[in-house]
Scaffold this motif. Structure first.
Motif, PDB file in Angstrom:
ATOM      1  N   GLU A 121       0.839  -1.202   0.000  1.00 36.61           N
ATOM      2  CA  GLU A 121       0.000   0.000   0.000  1.00 36.61           C
ATOM      3  C   GLU A 121       0.870   1.247   0.000  1.00 36.61           C
ATOM      4  O   GLU A 121       2.021   1.211   0.420  1.00 36.61           O
ATOM      5  N   TRP A 159       0.785   5.000   1.622  1.00 37.38           N
ATOM      6  CA  TRP A 159       0.088   5.852   2.586  1.00 37.38           C
ATOM      7  C   TRP A 159       0.607   7.282   2.447  1.00 37.38           C
ATOM      8  O   TRP A 159       1.815   7.529   2.571  1.00 37.38           O
ATOM      9  N   GLY A 165      -8.398  13.327   4.605  1.00 41.78           N
ATOM     10  CA  GLY A 165      -8.437  12.517   3.390  1.00 41.78           C
ATOM     11  C   GLY A 165      -8.792  13.391   2.207  1.00 41.78           C
ATOM     12  O   GLY A 165      -8.733  14.614   2.303  1.00 41.78           O
ATOM     13  N   GLU A 180     -13.958   6.416  -0.107  1.00 38.31           N
ATOM     14  CA  GLU A 180     -13.344   5.697  -1.225  1.00 38.31           C
ATOM     15  C   GLU A 180     -13.382   6.526  -2.486  1.00 38.31           C
ATOM     16  O   GLU A 180     -14.303   7.314  -2.702  1.00 38.31           O
ATOM     17  N   PRO A 205      -3.187   0.095  -3.674  1.00 36.63           N
ATOM     18  CA  PRO A 205      -4.101   1.095  -3.123  1.00 36.63           C
ATOM     19  C   PRO A 205      -3.342   2.275  -2.491  1.00 36.63           C
ATOM     20  O   PRO A 205      -2.262   2.084  -1.916  1.00 36.63           O
ATOM     21  N   ARG A 254      -3.695   5.218   0.316  1.00 35.06           N
ATOM     22  CA  ARG A 254      -4.494   5.600   1.473  1.00 35.06           C
ATOM     23  C   ARG A 254      -4.055   6.982   1.947  1.00 35.06           C
ATOM     24  O   ARG A 254      -2.854   7.211   2.103  1.00 35.06           O
ATOM     25  N   ARG A 304      -4.097   9.633   4.995  1.00 32.46           N
ATOM     26  CA  ARG A 304      -4.368   9.659   6.426  1.00 32.46           C
ATOM     27  C   ARG A 304      -3.878  10.966   7.013  1.00 32.46           C
ATOM     28  O   ARG A 304      -3.010  11.623   6.445  1.00 32.46           O
ATOM     29  N   GLY A 335      -9.643   8.030   7.087  1.00 35.13           N
ATOM     30  CA  GLY A 335      -8.933   8.418   5.870  1.00 35.13           C
ATOM     31  C   GLY A 335      -9.678   8.049   4.596  1.00 35.13           C
ATOM     32  O   GLY A 335     -10.852   7.671   4.626  1.00 35.13           O
ATOM     33  N   THR A 336      -8.981   8.159   3.470  1.00 35.93           N
ATOM     34  CA  THR A 336      -9.553   7.852   2.152  1.00 35.93           C
ATOM     35  C   THR A 336      -8.738   6.738   1.504  1.00 35.93           C
ATOM     36  O   THR A 336      -7.518   6.761   1.592  1.00 35.93           O
ATOM     37  N   VAL A 337      -9.416   5.807   0.843  1.00 34.11           N
ATOM     38  CA  VAL A 337      -8.700   4.792   0.063  1.00 34.11           C
ATOM     39  C   VAL A 337      -8.949   5.045  -1.417  1.00 34.11           C
ATOM     40  O   VAL A 337     -10.101   5.153  -1.845  1.00 34.11           O
TER      41      VAL A 337
END
Ligand code: ADP
Ligand code: ASP
Ligand code: MG
Length: 472
Positions: A224, A226, A233, A250, A281, A283, A285, A294-296
């Protein structure tokens, strides 16, 4: 392996750096590779110093560099416990500041600031930050070492926004970073900067540390990415513009890319490219609220009920308009106009042509306005003389607003809702473009109308309610 980046605010002072060191050591078992930006405001400060030196009328930078050095030394003294580490790191910082002063004086003597010297000067921001953060992480527990990304990221020589040479870059990243990880040392890599194959310093464009971390992730096939920021986010709009903007749980890669291309300063536009290629992905934070979800950003994403997920605005644009009754039906006219822009190195942000073909509108960056006017006047001299083109105008002070969402595709009434909201705000639209992807409707308005238009569209799509509606 998790590849993570901390932006400027996240490493802005000793308290923030301590917070970062705490987060990195908390996730030490996930084998983090860390990237850092320059301390908040430092890149802007270095750019201002570079410009002052280039114009030759700035004061000697000695005092300002002394303050910059002190800011970093204080951060290290307060964020690092080990005396010996403070000493070593302090010496590195002092040495770099002395070199920076020399470079600035050199530019001032020559009164000549090139893209190449600009990149060298701004590179000191990240190069000063990384050793400080590495020392703070080491002081919090795990072994860590600063890495200068000029050893990793190979680029062409398009200074100030260089293109990455991926083959060489991926090879170098693996060769330097993997052994560190094997030895249990957390790499702390400078964001934003790279070097040509000859070792000349380059940068990836403003906000480029997001891109650095994605490049690292791609080369290392990380689980991932970050991005630790000062916001919770990616939000439905710039929170400075829309106070009730909601954090999106998302987002698809495409949605994030469209948002960043159309001005959302929350993520660098190129960040998504290496991530998409490997399906990694991203992320987002909040460094200062790590408990927030947070947002993915990835392939899976919930659709928003009304199609649109976010509204963004890009400012500092200009509209070039070519008007004339004689333009209709002439094959290749648009190509001629695009060709003129291309030959002058002018990037076209948006393009629209009315169906009667009496007006062609090109949206460009304000900095290119004068060059665009000259380019069009030269290119279309004959057409103007023959009366086919009646007017060529370039107007600055424009902005592009984009409404973005995968769910806009195929849902009816989206455009009506967008333009209804703009009309309700009493804002005049200068040009409209809809991307063929249908996940973006964008339009051009006067810069002064941005806040009113964005807020009205945000309200019309009930975007403030989105966090609750889209699944986490
Ligand atoms: P970085 O640490 O990478 O520099 P920041 O912490 O500065 O990133 O966060 C990005 C900034 O972008 C925030 O300060 C926020 O005000 C701004 N911003 C603009 N548009 C958006 C958006 N749609 N969502 C979140 N933040 C946004
Ligand atoms: N420090 C650089 C900038 O301010 C890169 C970054 O922060 O991402 O643009
Ligand atoms: Mg920032």
């Amino acid at each position: 392996m998790i590849v993570m980046k901390f932006g400027g605010t996240s490493v802005g002072n000793a308290a923030a750096i301590k917070q970062v060191a705490g987060l990195v050591s908390k996730y030490a078992d996930r084998k983090p590779v860390v990237t850092v930006s320059a301390l908040s405001g430092v890149t802007d400060q270095l750019l201002a110093l570079a410009r002052a030196a280039g114009s030759g009328d700035g004061a000697d930078p000695e005092a300002e560099i002394a303050r910059l050095r002190e800011r970093h030394l204080v951060a290290v003294r307060e964020a690092v416990d080990d005396e010996e580490m403070v000493q070593i790191c302090g010496e590195q910082i002092s040495k770099m500041c002395a070199e920076l002063l020399q470079v600035l004086r050199g530019v001032a003597l020559l009164r000549e600031l090139s893209g190449r010297s600009t990149d060298l000067i701004v590179s000191f921001g990240e190069r000063l930050a990384a050793p400080a953060v590495a020392a703070a992480v080491a002081s919090a527990g795990p072994a860590a070492g600063a890495v200068d990304a000029r050893m990793l990221i190979e680029t062409d020589d398009r200074f100030t926004s260089a293109n990455v040479r991926f083959e060489a870059t991926n090879r170098k990243i693996r060769a330097v970073i993997l052994p560190m990880i094997r030895q249990g040392v957390i790499p702390v890599v400078t964001g934003f900067i790279g070097a040509t194959s000859e070792g000349i310093t380059t940068t990836l464009g403003r906000g480029g540390s997001d891109y650095t971390v994605a490049i690292l992730a791609g080369a290392l096939d990380a689980e991932e990415i970050w991005l630790w920021k000062e916001v919770d986010g990616v939000m439905t709009a710039d929170p400075n513009l829309v106070p009730d903007a909601a954090v999106l749980a998302e987002l698809s890669y495409d949605e994030a890319a469209e948002m960043s291309y159309f001005g959302a300063k929350v993520i660098h536009p190129k960040t998504m490219i290496p991530a998409v290629q490997r399906g990694i992905p991203i992320r987002l934070r909040n460094t200062f609220r790590p408990e927030a979800p947070g947002t993915v950003i990835g392939t899976r994403t919930g659709a928003a009920p009304l199609g649109a997920k976010a509204v963004t605005a890009a400012k500092k644009l200009a509209v070039a308009a070519i008007e004339g009754k004689g333009m209709s039906g002439i094959a290749g006219f648009a190509a001629q106009v695009f060709g003129a822009a291309g030959r002058h190195g002018i990037n076209i942000v948006m393009f629209s042509q009315s169906s009667s073909e009496q007006t062609i509108c090109l949206v460009i960056e304000s900095k290119d306005a004068a060059a665009m006017k000259t380019a069009l006047e030269e290119e279309l001299r004959e057409e103007v003389r023959a009366g086919m083109v009646e007017r060529i105008t370039v107007e600055e002070g424009m902005a592009a607003v984009a409404v973005v969402g995968d769910g806009m595709r195929g849902s009816t009434g989206v455009a009506a809702r967008v333009f209804g909201a703009v009309a309700e705000a009493g804002v005049n639209i200068r040009a409209i473009a809809q991307g063929s992807s249908e996940r973006n409707i964008s339009f051009v308005i006067s810069e002064a109308d941005v806040a009113a238009a964005v807020r009205s569209v945000h309200r019309a799509f009930a975007l403030h309610e989105l966090r609750a509606k889209i699944s986490v």
